[in-house]
Design an enzyme around this catalytic site. Sequence first.
Site, PDB file in Angstrom:
ATOM      1  N   SER A  91       3.077  13.590  39.429  1.00 41.66           N
ATOM      2  CA  SER A  91       2.478  14.046  38.164  1.00 41.66           C
ATOM      3  C   SER A  91       2.739  15.636  37.796  1.00 41.66           C
ATOM      4  O   SER A  91       2.946  16.468  38.645  1.00 41.66           O
ATOM      5  CB  SER A  91       0.994  13.653  37.929  1.00 41.66           C
ATOM      6  OG  SER A  91       0.345  14.531  37.070  1.00 41.66           O
TER       7      SER A  91
ATOM      8  N   TYR B  40      -7.275  15.912  41.530  1.00 43.76           N
ATOM      9  CA  TYR B  40      -6.184  15.211  41.013  1.00 43.76           C
ATOM     10  C   TYR B  40      -4.934  16.042  41.321  1.00 43.76           C
ATOM     11  O   TYR B  40      -4.032  15.558  41.957  1.00 43.76           O
ATOM     12  CB  TYR B  40      -6.146  14.707  39.651  1.00 43.76           C
ATOM     13  CG  TYR B  40      -4.956  13.858  39.373  1.00 43.76           C
ATOM     14  CD1 TYR B  40      -4.924  12.722  39.817  1.00 43.76           C
ATOM     15  CD2 TYR B  40      -3.924  14.397  38.590  1.00 43.76           C
ATOM     16  CE1 TYR B  40      -3.877  11.805  39.315  1.00 43.76           C
ATOM     17  CE2 TYR B  40      -2.836  13.760  38.060  1.00 43.76           C
ATOM     18  CZ  TYR B  40      -2.813  12.378  38.523  1.00 43.76           C
ATOM     19  OH  TYR B  40      -1.825  11.701  38.255  1.00 43.76           O
TER      20      TYR B  40
ATOM     21  N   ASP C   2      -6.623  -1.987  49.730  1.00 41.70           N
ATOM     22  CA  ASP C   2      -7.201  -0.950  49.496  1.00 41.70           C
ATOM     23  C   ASP C   2      -6.390   0.313  50.141  1.00 41.70           C
ATOM     24  O   ASP C   2      -6.649   0.428  51.188  1.00 41.70           O
ATOM     25  CB  ASP C   2      -8.502  -0.736  49.439  1.00 41.70           C
ATOM     26  CG  ASP C   2      -9.261   0.562  49.123  1.00 41.70           C
ATOM     27  OD1 ASP C   2      -8.491   1.555  48.813  1.00 41.70           O
ATOM     28  OD2 ASP C   2     -10.417   0.675  48.770  1.00 41.70           O
TER      29      ASP C   2
ATOM     30  N   ALA D 283      -4.739  18.741  43.430  1.00 39.20           N
ATOM     31  CA  ALA D 283      -4.476  19.051  44.778  1.00 39.20           C
ATOM     32  C   ALA D 283      -4.006  17.712  45.458  1.00 39.20           C
ATOM     33  O   ALA D 283      -3.014  17.638  46.276  1.00 39.20           O
ATOM     34  CB  ALA D 283      -5.866  19.322  45.387  1.00 39.20           C
ATOM     35  N   SER D 284      -4.511  16.516  45.158  1.00 39.89           N
ATOM     36  CA  SER D 284      -4.107  15.294  45.814  1.00 39.89           C
ATOM     37  C   SER D 284      -2.674  14.999  45.606  1.00 39.89           C
ATOM     38  O   SER D 284      -1.870  14.417  46.244  1.00 39.89           O
ATOM     39  CB  SER D 284      -4.797  14.079  45.393  1.00 39.89           C
ATOM     40  OG  SER D 284      -4.484  13.663  43.965  1.00 39.89           O
ATOM     41  N   LYS D 285      -1.808  15.456  44.381  1.00 42.73           N
ATOM     42  CA  LYS D 285      -0.651  15.180  44.054  1.00 42.73           C
ATOM     43  C   LYS D 285       0.194  16.439  44.705  1.00 42.73           C
ATOM     44  O   LYS D 285       1.246  16.045  45.009  1.00 42.73           O
ATOM     45  CB  LYS D 285      -0.480  14.926  42.576  1.00 42.73           C
ATOM     46  CG  LYS D 285      -1.017  13.801  42.064  1.00 42.73           C
ATOM     47  CD  LYS D 285      -0.268  12.370  42.334  1.00 42.73           C
ATOM     48  CE  LYS D 285      -0.653  11.092  41.521  1.00 42.73           C
ATOM     49  NZ  LYS D 285      -0.154   9.937  42.050  1.00 42.73           N
TER      50      LYS D 285
HETATM   51  N1  LIG Z   1      -0.577   7.212  33.128  1.00 45.38           N
HETATM   52  C1  LIG Z   1      -0.190   8.551  33.240  1.00 45.38           C
HETATM   53  O1  LIG Z   1      -0.009   9.231  32.122  1.00 45.38           O
HETATM   54  C2  LIG Z   1       0.250   9.214  34.547  1.00 45.38           C
HETATM   55  C3  LIG Z   1       0.665  10.458  34.601  1.00 45.38           C
HETATM   56  C4  LIG Z   1       1.119  11.092  35.613  1.00 45.38           C
HETATM   57  C5  LIG Z   1       1.128  10.312  36.699  1.00 45.38           C
HETATM   58  N2  LIG Z   1       0.666   9.031  37.042  1.00 45.38           N
HETATM   59  C6  LIG Z   1       0.551   8.438  38.137  1.00 45.38           C
HETATM   60  O2  LIG Z   1       1.162   7.015  38.110  1.00 45.38           O
HETATM   61  C7  LIG Z   1       0.652   6.297  38.908  1.00 45.38           C
HETATM   62  C8  LIG Z   1       0.190   5.052  38.111  1.00 45.38           C
HETATM   63  O3  LIG Z   1      -0.751   5.237  37.094  1.00 45.38           O
HETATM   64  P1  LIG Z   1      -1.151   4.407  35.770  1.00 45.38           P
HETATM   65  O4  LIG Z   1      -1.653   5.223  34.728  1.00 45.38           O
HETATM   66  O5  LIG Z   1      -0.460   2.975  35.802  1.00 45.38           O
HETATM   67  O6  LIG Z   1      -2.542   3.909  36.552  1.00 45.38           O
HETATM   68  P2  LIG Z   1      -3.425   2.668  36.098  1.00 45.38           P
HETATM   69  O7  LIG Z   1      -3.408   2.028  34.827  1.00 45.38           O
HETATM   70  O8  LIG Z   1      -4.998   2.848  36.299  1.00 45.38           O
HETATM   71  O9  LIG Z   1      -3.030   1.588  37.492  1.00 45.38           O
HETATM   72  C9  LIG Z   1      -3.226   1.890  38.776  1.00 45.38           C
HETATM   73  C10 LIG Z   1      -3.023   0.807  39.787  1.00 45.38           C
HETATM   74  O10 LIG Z   1      -3.328   1.168  41.059  1.00 45.38           O
HETATM   75  C11 LIG Z   1      -4.275   0.310  41.564  1.00 45.38           C
HETATM   76  N3  LIG Z   1      -5.105   1.012  42.432  1.00 45.38           N
HETATM   77  C12 LIG Z   1      -6.039   2.006  42.293  1.00 45.38           C
HETATM   78  N4  LIG Z   1      -6.430   2.568  43.547  1.00 45.38           N
HETATM   79  C13 LIG Z   1      -6.090   1.520  44.243  1.00 45.38           C
HETATM   80  C14 LIG Z   1      -6.126   1.631  45.806  1.00 45.38           C
HETATM   81  N5  LIG Z   1      -7.024   2.176  46.469  1.00 45.38           N
HETATM   82  N6  LIG Z   1      -5.371   0.749  46.517  1.00 45.38           N
HETATM   83  C15 LIG Z   1      -4.553  -0.319  45.839  1.00 45.38           C
HETATM   84  N7  LIG Z   1      -4.329  -0.061  44.728  1.00 45.38           N
HETATM   85  C16 LIG Z   1      -5.228   0.651  43.888  1.00 45.38           C
HETATM   86  C17 LIG Z   1      -4.933  -0.229  40.378  1.00 45.38           C
HETATM   87  O11 LIG Z   1      -5.493  -1.656  40.632  1.00 45.38           O
HETATM   88  P3  LIG Z   1      -6.990  -1.742  41.241  1.00 45.38           P
HETATM   89  O12 LIG Z   1      -7.945  -0.848  40.427  1.00 45.38           O
HETATM   90  O13 LIG Z   1      -7.249  -3.173  41.149  1.00 45.38           O
HETATM   91  O14 LIG Z   1      -6.889  -1.271  42.663  1.00 45.38           O
HETATM   92  C18 LIG Z   1      -3.881  -0.525  39.422  1.00 45.38           C
HETATM   93  O15 LIG Z   1      -3.091  -1.429  39.699  1.00 45.38           O
HETATM   94  C19 LIG Z   1      -0.482   7.140  39.395  1.00 45.38           C
HETATM   95  O16 LIG Z   1      -0.284   7.617  40.691  1.00 45.38           O
HETATM   96  C20 LIG Z   1      -0.738   8.035  38.657  1.00 45.38           C
HETATM   97  O17 LIG Z   1      -1.410   9.285  39.329  1.00 45.38           O
HETATM   98  C21 LIG Z   1       0.361   8.448  35.757  1.00 45.38           C
END
Ligand SMILES: NC(=O)c1ccc[n+]([C@@H]2O[C@H](COP(=O)([O-])OP(=O)(O)OC[C@H]3O[C@@H](n4cnc5c(N)ncnc54)[C@H](OP(=O)(O)O)[C@@H]3O)[C@@H](O)[C@H]2O)c1
Length: 271
Positions: A142, A155, A64, A157-159
């Site tokens: 993002s 979200y 984590d 602020a964190s990014k």
């Molecule tokens: N999808 C979009 O439209 C979008 C747009 C802009 C930016 N992003 C960014 O792209 C990245 C991936 O997004 P996604 O849409 O693919 O997300 P997702 O489908 O929710 O996948 C997130 C992954 O991160 C893992 N995770 C979450 N919290 C964690 C933690 N504390 N420690 C370790 N692993 C953790 C999750 O597995 P577990 O839950 O098992 O830990 C999962 O494998 C993120 O940084 C997101 O902010 C996504």
Amino acid sequence: MKEFFKGKVVCITGSSQGIGKATALLLGSYGASIALNGRNPEKLQKAHDELTAQGIDCHSIVADISTKEDCKRIVDETVQHFGKLDVLINNAGIASRGRISESDPEAWDQIMQINTMGVINTTYFALPHLEKQNGSVIIISSMAAKVGVPGHAGYSASKMALTAYAKALQIEAHNKVHCGLVYVGFTANENQKQILKPDGTYEAIPQRKGLKLASREDVAKRIARVIVDRKKEITLTVLGKLQHILLKFAPSVVYAMLKKSYKTYDDMYDA
Ligand SMILES: NC(=O)c1ccc[n+]([C@@H]2O[C@H](COP(=O)([O-])OP(=O)(O)OC[C@H]3O[C@@H](n4cnc5c(N)ncnc54)[C@H](OP(=O)(O)O)[C@@H]3O)[C@@H](O)[C@H]2O)c1
């Protein structure tokens, strides 16, 4: 591209699903060894099996990134298992929603610990290994990092904090480690994707309607290009690029759009 990744060791946080898993599959198919990570062991095992079935050399680390001990363990285990680290992709992150007035400090704590401190701490432990390889650290950000998105301030602020971090690292680590910042636009979500609520609990993320979404595979390809070309920054999707241009030349248009999106948020989630 394939030649570049052959024999490289790539650690991808949050790679049990979504963009992280798509990137693991792509870079693994190019011949990289992959350190996979996620919190849920079953989900991570499924991803591990999927990569192994494709002949990809991988190692899974249940950890984590909201704790610095786990961030260190991700890096240590990767190097112990594969002998080196060439690329760290800081992908793990959570989505969140909530008006500022109703967002519990616990929710703020979670979003900042995972999305911001998780990246900072994992990178801290990885940098000495990346320096040895003249490697890369990638930060998955993002469109929400470029503005303060009402209803999603946590979200944003964190990014946004990661932009300052990446820009400083690009100068500090110049010639030693490449740092690439990827502003991801709206991308197709996995069905099981969740969003953090203002009370600090989670719910299923609503489906995005009326938007052209990037595929996870396309995002993975763009991430690979950033690594190979050692690009400092990239903004994905047409909407993302449009936002970038408007913010420079007509910011009031973006703010009008944000006001409109907050109206939609208000209608969806009664105060
Ligand atoms: N999808 C979009 O439209 C979008 C747009 C802009 C930016 N992003 C960014 O792209 C990245 C991936 O997004 P996604 O849409 O693919 O997300 P997702 O489908 O929710 O996948 C997130 C992954 O991160 C893992 N995770 C979450 N919290 C964690 C933690 N504390 N420690 C370790 N692993 C953790 C999750 O597995 P577990 O839950 O098992 O830990 C999962 O494998 C993120 O940084 C997101 O902010 C996504």
